[in-house]
Design a protein around this motif. Sequence first.
Motif, PDB file in Angstrom:
ATOM      1  N   GLY A   1       0.793  -1.219   0.000  1.00 39.70           N
ATOM      2  CA  GLY A   1       0.000   0.000   0.000  1.00 39.70           C
ATOM      3  C   GLY A   1       0.823   1.265   0.000  1.00 39.70           C
TER       4      GLY A   1
ATOM      5  N   SER B   1      -2.411   0.075   7.991  1.00 39.30           N
ATOM      6  CA  SER B   1      -2.666   0.641   6.661  1.00 39.30           C
ATOM      7  C   SER B   1      -2.313   2.122   6.674  1.00 39.30           C
TER       8      SER B   1
ATOM      9  N   ARG C   1      -1.447   3.570   4.050  1.00 42.12           N
ATOM     10  CA  ARG C   1      -2.064   4.057   2.815  1.00 42.12           C
ATOM     11  C   ARG C   1      -3.364   4.794   3.102  1.00 42.12           C
TER      12      ARG C   1
ATOM     13  N   ASP D   1      -5.987  -1.928   0.845  1.00 48.07           N
ATOM     14  CA  ASP D   1      -4.624  -1.838   0.322  1.00 48.07           C
ATOM     15  C   ASP D   1      -4.437  -2.921  -0.732  1.00 48.07           C
TER      16      ASP D   1
END
Length: 366
Positions: free
Chosen positions: A89, A173, A175, A234
Motif C-alpha cells: 500500500g 494501513s 495508505r 490496500d
Amino acid sequence: MEILTMGVEEEFMLVDPVSRAPVDRAPTVIGSAAAELGGQVQAEFFNAQVEVCTQPTVSCRDLRGELARLRGTVGAAAAAADCLLVASGTPVVPREEPLTVTDTARYRHMARAYATSFNRYDGLVCGCHVHVGTLDRARALKLANHMRPWLPVLQSLAGNSPFSRGRDSGFASRRSVEFGRWPTAGPAPVLDEDRYLALVTDLVGGGTLLDRKMIYWHARPSEHVPTLEVRIADVNADLDMVVLLAALVRGLAVTLLDDVDADVPPPDVPLGRLLAAHAHAASLGMSGEGFDPESGEPRPARDLVERLLLRAAPGLETAGDAALVDGLWRTVRRGGNGAVRQRAIHERHGRLSDVVDALAAVTAAA
C-alpha cells in the motif's frame, strides 16, 4: 438471490532492484505490457505506478486466474525494464528524489490543483478496488448505504502498508492515512440518486473536484461501468487475500441486496462512529479491536471478520464461495494479514530491503 459479477483493479509500484525505492519506469513497463493486455494495464498518478484491471466474472477461480495472468505479464515487463513489481500500500523504502507525475493533461491538472493533497516523496499509495455488478446508479447507491458499517472490517483485513518513510509507521494501513488527504476520501454519505447527482454537480462545479472520477468515497457507483466500486483495501501481494476480499465484497453485496430490494432502510450509523471504526482499522488492522457495525461496541478485529462472514453467508452460499472463503480466512487467521507478515519479515532480519524482496517474490509468485 442474484449472482453479481465481480472485478478487481490492482495498483502496483515499481521499485529498483538495488535501492528498493520506487522508480519512474511506468511508461516503459505499460508500453511493453499493453502489447498483450491492451487497456487492462494503465497508468496511475505517479510514474512509479501501474494499474491492472480484470474483466467481470462470476467465478473466483476465473478471477484468480486472470489476476495471475495480469501480474505475470506486467511483472515480466517490469523485469525487462530492470525493476520489480511490488504489491504494497505504501513504499517500504523511500526515494531520495521527488516522484514524478504521469504526463497526461488530467494528472498535470490534478498535480497543480491539489498540491496540498499529496507529497512527491511519500505520497505514492496503491489500493485494490473491487467492483460488483451489474448495477445501475440508483441501486448501487442503495447498496453502498447498506454496506457502510461493514467497510471498516474489510479495511482491517486488507491492511498491507505498515512501513512508510523508511520506518514502521505504527499503522497497519498507512495508505489509508496518506490517501485520506485527498478531497472526498472517506465514508460515502447516505444518498439517493437525485441527491448524489446534486452533490457531485456542486463538488465539480465549485472546484472541489476536477471531475466525477475524483469521488474517492470508500464505496461509490462507478462512472464508467455499471458497478458499485468498493475502494477500502490496500493492494496485497498474496493473491489469495485479493480473492478473499473480492469474494467477501460480492457475498456481502448479494446478501444486502435483499434488504435493498425490499426497501429496508439502511443502518443508521453515526458518522463519528464510522470514522472511529475506520481509524481503528487503519491503525490496528487485525491486531487489535474494532467497532461492532451494529452496536458500536469494541470487539476484537478477528471476531468482527467472523461476524462479517456470518452476515455475508447467504450471498457466499448463492455464489458457491462459502467453502473457499472459509479456507482462505482460516489461513489469514493463522498467518496474519499483509501488515503482520511485512512486520514479521522485518523483525526476523532487521532490513527493509528484505521486506521489499519478499513482497516482490510473493507478487510474482501469483
